[in-house]
Design an enzyme around this catalytic site. Structure first.
Site, PDB file in Angstrom:
ATOM      1  N   LYS A 174      50.332  41.218  34.984  1.00 25.11           N
ATOM      2  CA  LYS A 174      49.343  41.258  33.907  1.00 25.11           C
ATOM      3  C   LYS A 174      48.132  42.060  34.348  1.00 25.11           C
ATOM      4  O   LYS A 174      47.384  41.634  35.227  1.00 25.11           O
ATOM      5  CB  LYS A 174      48.876  39.852  33.514  1.00 25.11           C
ATOM      6  N   GLU A 249      42.555  35.546  45.669  1.00 23.84           N
ATOM      7  CA  GLU A 249      41.403  36.279  46.223  1.00 23.84           C
ATOM      8  C   GLU A 249      40.318  36.202  45.174  1.00 23.84           C
ATOM      9  O   GLU A 249      40.405  36.810  44.111  1.00 23.84           O
ATOM     10  CB  GLU A 249      41.785  37.730  46.542  1.00 23.84           C
ATOM     11  N   CYS A 283      34.201  42.392  44.663  1.00 19.02           N
ATOM     12  CA  CYS A 283      34.180  41.013  45.151  1.00 19.02           C
ATOM     13  C   CYS A 283      33.484  40.891  46.500  1.00 19.02           C
ATOM     14  O   CYS A 283      32.835  39.884  46.796  1.00 19.02           O
ATOM     15  CB  CYS A 283      35.594  40.464  45.239  1.00 19.02           C
TER      16      CYS A 283
END
Length: 490
Positions: A174, A249, A283
């Site tokens: 996805k 993560e 991130c």
């Protein structure tokens, strides 16, 4: 306008309910594509296709060298289309072309890395007390659900797809519902190289519908997710019923520690790169800069001077150094955090506003923003903002620097700048983070593991660890003395 369709069992399809989602250029706010909006039924079909394909052995039982050959071909095709892929990544995500070009090159290199790694010896033998030969082998997990975010639409997709396919799994993938354009091009490459039907399936749509359906399916053996910590927790809850393997993560609030003895200009330069690369939508962004008090005022002054010089604009402008945020919704989120910081009592010394000058007024641009006079109790210090917003904090000594650095719920990354090698290693070893740097920031290598501590998740991408995520370990015991065991009386 692009019409983006899903890819299931080697076929390009609309969603079963025919619904679509508008995809926007973040630099202009214009609709540039319409993507199929997947349903639960689309997900279920893709999972069943992936499961039957895996069980057929058409990919899972293919020799590693043959799987590697496909991955090498994919890398070659990506390199042939590198310029197009970079332009589409910039159009879809907003990042400057130079960043997008690096991402495409890294993605192709990642396919090459795992193509090479999967053909290398990876089994073990072990001695036991009986006349038995023990063997350890690695096998594919099965059906893998891969869910990726919007900040690196192509590269983070490859971080999951390359090792999953190399290991022999079938996948249901996805892409982010915000940035599906380059992932679609990647699946076109899969089709071009003749990847067997049903091995790689792509279902577009929202995380609430498509992502949730992947995570809760009993027929998905592993979910690998990159994204926010809140969503990661939800995936854990949904996946718990089937006890599937997980690799998460998640978020970060990464500290960048600058000691007084650091090379000053180098530290400033990397601190800018640490937070403003990708417009802070990374991130591992260095969103907290911890500076030794001896040089604090000098550092803040120079950092702000440099931040004010950053060229912000559309990513397809070769002179631009920082692009827009990815969406209107995310723009509003980042601006709300800037207001939170001001209301909490932190002092704004740079930026803090949406850029609305002529030519940029319809895009999602925010000024490089700097807060000082903040403390650990503040939300702008504790929570992931995911934008071009940094907090510069002060510390007195090594002990306080470490305490501040470890003072959040996250543990993804961190850096230390100093000329004292012993001090650098001493501090880095005390950081509760999975990715660390000394006198540099953001370096990422296919050979090295990527992942975090604490609420930054668990599991690792990249390196041999990234491959092992998508493998099961099996022991095989071979009796070398074949005769009755004599356990029961005759």
């Amino acid at each position: 306008m692009h019409a983006l369709r899903m890819y299931i069992n080697g076929e390009w399809r609309e969603s079963q309910n025919k619904e679509t989602r508008d995809i926007y250029n973040p630099a202009t706010g214009e609709v540039i594509a319409q993507a199929a909006e997947g349903t639960i039924e689309d997900v279920k079909e893709a999972i069943q296709i992936a499961k039957s394909t895996f069980e057929s052995g058409i990919w899972s039982q293919t020799p590693p060298a043959e799987r590697a050959a496909y991955l090498f071909k994919i890398a070659e095709k990506m390199e042939e289309r590198a310029e197009e892929l970079a332009e589409l990544e910039t159009l879809d995500n907003g990042k400057p072309l130079r960043e997008a070009s690096f991402d495409v090159a890294d993605a192709a290199a990642c396919f090459r890395y795992y193509a090479g790694l999967i053909t290398k010896p990876n089994g073990e033998t072990y001695p036991v007390s009986d006349p038995v030969q023990g063997i350890v082998v690695r096998e594919p997990v099965g059906v893998c659900g891969l869910i990726v975010p919007w900040n690196y639409p192509l590269l983070l997709s490859v971080w999951k797809l390359a090792p999953a396919l190399a290991a022999g799994n079938s996948v249901v993938y996805k892409p982010s519902e915000v940035t599906p354009i380059t992932p679609t091009r990647l699946f076109e490459i899969f089709e071009e190289v003749g990847l067997p039907k049903g091995v790689a399936n792509m279902v577009m749509g929202s995380g609430v519908v498509v992502g949730n359906a992947i995570a809760e399916s009993e027929d998905v053996d592993l979910v690998s997710f990159t994204g926010g910590t809140k969503t990661g927790k939800q995936i854990m809850k949904v996946a718990a019923n089937s006890l599937k393997k997980l690799s998460l993560e998640l978020g970060g609030k990464s500290p960048n520690i600058v000691f007084a003895d650091a090379d000053f200009e180098t530290a400033v330069d990397y601190a800018l790169f640490g937070i403003y690369a990708g417009a802070g939508q990374i991130c591992a962004a260095g969103s907290r800069i911890l500076v030794e008090e001896e040089i604090y005022e000098k550092f803040v002054s120079r950092f702000v001077e440099r931040a004010n010089q950053i060229k912000v604009g559309p990513g397809n402008d070769q002179e631009v150094e920082m692009g827009p945020l990815v969406s209107k919704e995310h723009l509003e989120r980042v601006l709300s955090y800037i207001e939170i910081g001001k209301n909490e009592g932190a002092r704004l010394v740079c930026g803090g506003k949406r850029i609305e000058k002529e030519g940029l007024q319809d895009g999602y641009f925010v000024e490089p923003t700097v807060f000082v006079d903040a403390n650990l109790s503040m939300r702008i210090v504790q929570e992931e903002i995911f934008g071009p917003v940094v907090v510069i904090e002060k510390f007195k000594d090594e002990k306080e620097a470490i305490a501040l650095a470890n003072g959040t719920q996250y543990g993804l990354a961190g850096a230390v700048f100093t000329k004292d090698g012993a001090k650098a290693l001493r501090v880095v070893k005390q950081l509760r983070a999975g990715i660390t740097w000394i006198n540099t920031f953001h370096n990422t290598y296919n050979e090295a593991p990527w992942g975090g501590y604490k609420k930054s998740g668990f599991g690792r991408a990249l390196g041999k660890y990234g491959l092992e995520t998508f493998q099961e370990i099996k022991q095989i015991n071979i009796n070398l003395q074949v005769e009755p065991i004599g356990w029961f009386s005759k």
